[in-house]
Design a protein around this motif. Structure first.
Motif, short mmCIF file in Angstrom:
data_model
loop_
_atom_site.label_atom_id
_atom_site.label_comp_id
_atom_site.label_asym_id
_atom_site.label_seq_id
_atom_site.Cartn_x
_atom_site.Cartn_y
_atom_site.Cartn_z
N PRO A 5 -21.76 -0.21 -41.99
CA PRO A 5 -23.18 0.30 -41.22
C PRO A 5 -23.20 1.82 -40.73
N GLN A 6 -24.31 2.37 -40.80
CA GLN A 6 -24.12 3.99 -40.35
C GLN A 6 -23.31 4.21 -39.06
N GLN A 7 -23.45 3.37 -38.02
CA GLN A 7 -22.91 3.76 -36.69
C GLN A 7 -21.69 3.53 -36.68
N CYS A 8 -20.74 3.01 -37.60
CA CYS A 8 -19.41 2.86 -37.48
C CYS A 8 -18.59 4.14 -37.42
N ILE A 9 -17.61 4.00 -37.14
CA ILE A 9 -16.58 5.51 -36.68
C ILE A 9 -15.28 5.21 -37.51
N HIS A 10 -15.09 6.13 -38.32
CA HIS A 10 -13.56 6.13 -39.02
C HIS A 10 -12.70 6.23 -37.75
N THR A 11 -11.66 5.14 -37.90
CA THR A 11 -10.84 5.18 -36.81
C THR A 11 -9.17 5.54 -37.14
N ARG A 12 -9.12 5.20 -38.72
CA ARG A 12 -7.63 5.44 -39.10
C ARG A 12 -7.66 5.29 -40.73
N SER A 13 -6.51 5.89 -41.32
CA SER A 13 -6.29 5.63 -42.68
C SER A 13 -4.64 5.43 -42.84
N THR A 14 -4.33 4.56 -43.70
CA THR A 14 -3.10 4.29 -44.22
C THR A 14 -2.57 5.47 -45.16
N PRO A 15 -1.33 5.56 -45.26
CA PRO A 15 -1.13 6.37 -46.10
C PRO A 15 -1.20 6.19 -47.75
N PHE A 16 -1.27 6.91 -48.57
CA PHE A 16 -1.23 6.42 -50.09
C PHE A 16 -0.20 5.52 -50.43
N TRP A 17 -0.52 4.72 -51.04
CA TRP A 17 0.41 3.87 -51.44
C TRP A 17 0.53 3.25 -52.89
N ASN A 18 1.78 2.86 -53.50
CA ASN A 18 1.73 2.39 -54.95
C ASN A 18 2.38 0.90 -54.81
N GLY A 20 5.11 -0.32 -55.11
CA GLY A 20 6.55 -0.22 -54.70
C GLY A 20 6.57 -0.03 -53.08
N THR A 21 5.46 0.85 -52.88
CA THR A 21 5.47 1.29 -51.23
C THR A 21 4.61 0.67 -50.54
N ALA A 22 3.87 0.08 -50.89
CA ALA A 22 2.85 -0.78 -50.07
C ALA A 22 3.44 -1.91 -49.28
N PRO A 23 3.03 -2.20 -47.99
CA PRO A 23 3.53 -3.39 -47.24
C PRO A 23 3.49 -4.67 -48.08
N CYS A 84 -6.68 -10.86 -49.89
CA CYS A 84 -5.50 -9.98 -50.14
C CYS A 84 -5.82 -9.00 -51.68
N ILE A 85 -4.99 -8.45 -51.92
CA ILE A 85 -5.46 -7.28 -53.05
C ILE A 85 -4.10 -7.59 -54.10
N GLU A 86 -4.43 -7.15 -55.38
CA GLU A 86 -3.44 -7.22 -56.27
C GLU A 86 -3.62 -5.97 -57.24
N VAL A 87 -2.57 -5.27 -57.32
CA VAL A 87 -2.46 -4.24 -58.05
C VAL A 87 -2.40 -4.40 -59.65
N MET A 88 -3.44 -3.83 -60.32
CA MET A 88 -3.65 -4.29 -61.75
C MET A 88 -2.97 -3.25 -62.82
N THR A 89 -2.44 -2.34 -62.53
CA THR A 89 -1.79 -1.17 -63.25
C THR A 89 -0.56 -0.69 -62.74
N SER A 113 -5.09 -1.40 -36.76
CA SER A 113 -4.82 -2.34 -37.87
C SER A 113 -3.52 -2.89 -37.50
N THR A 114 -3.09 -4.29 -38.09
CA THR A 114 -1.88 -4.79 -38.24
C THR A 114 -1.17 -4.61 -39.34
N ILE A 115 -1.61 -3.79 -40.27
CA ILE A 115 -0.92 -3.49 -41.44
C ILE A 115 0.09 -2.45 -41.23
#
Length: 117
Positions: A5-18, A20-23, A84-89, A113-115
């Protein structure tokens, strides 16, 4: 694709993960603070591919929604959904950004976020 939605505000970003480094928690079905009402997570893939699996609840075995996100693209996930997510490559490299409705921010100004990073 689900629009933010247009009114939403960007609040945060995680680091870039692969893979092995993703939680480890993001690879297991979960419902976290990042999916509460008015919060739209956006997964961006810089390299490789990542699959989003959205579930009806905590126990239904089959996903009701699957979205394959490839390098250079992103996917927006609905609030309040088990997922959930799955890393495909092996070379997948990605991050997650959070966009929040203003009324949610007013009611919980310190919301994060709780991530775990």
């Amino acid at each position: 694709m689900l629009p933010i939605p247009q009114q939403c505000i960007h609040t945060r970003s995680t680091p870039f993960w692969n893979k092995g480094t993703a939680p480890a928690s993001i690879f297991k079905r979960h419902l976290d603070a990042g999916t509460q009402p008015g919060v739209y997570p956006r997964l961006s893939v810089m390299r490789g591919a990542v699959k989003y699996l959205g579930f009806a609840d905590a126990i239904t075995p089959e996903p009701e929604r699957e979205l394959l996100i490839t390098a250079g693209h992103f996917g927006v996930f609905p609030p309040e959904k088990w997922h959930c997510i799955e890393v495909m490559t092996e070379d997948s490299y990605f991050n997650i950004e959070f966009f929040v409705a203003p009324d949610v921010l007013k009611s919980a100004p310190a919301m994060v976020s709780t991530i775990k990073e």
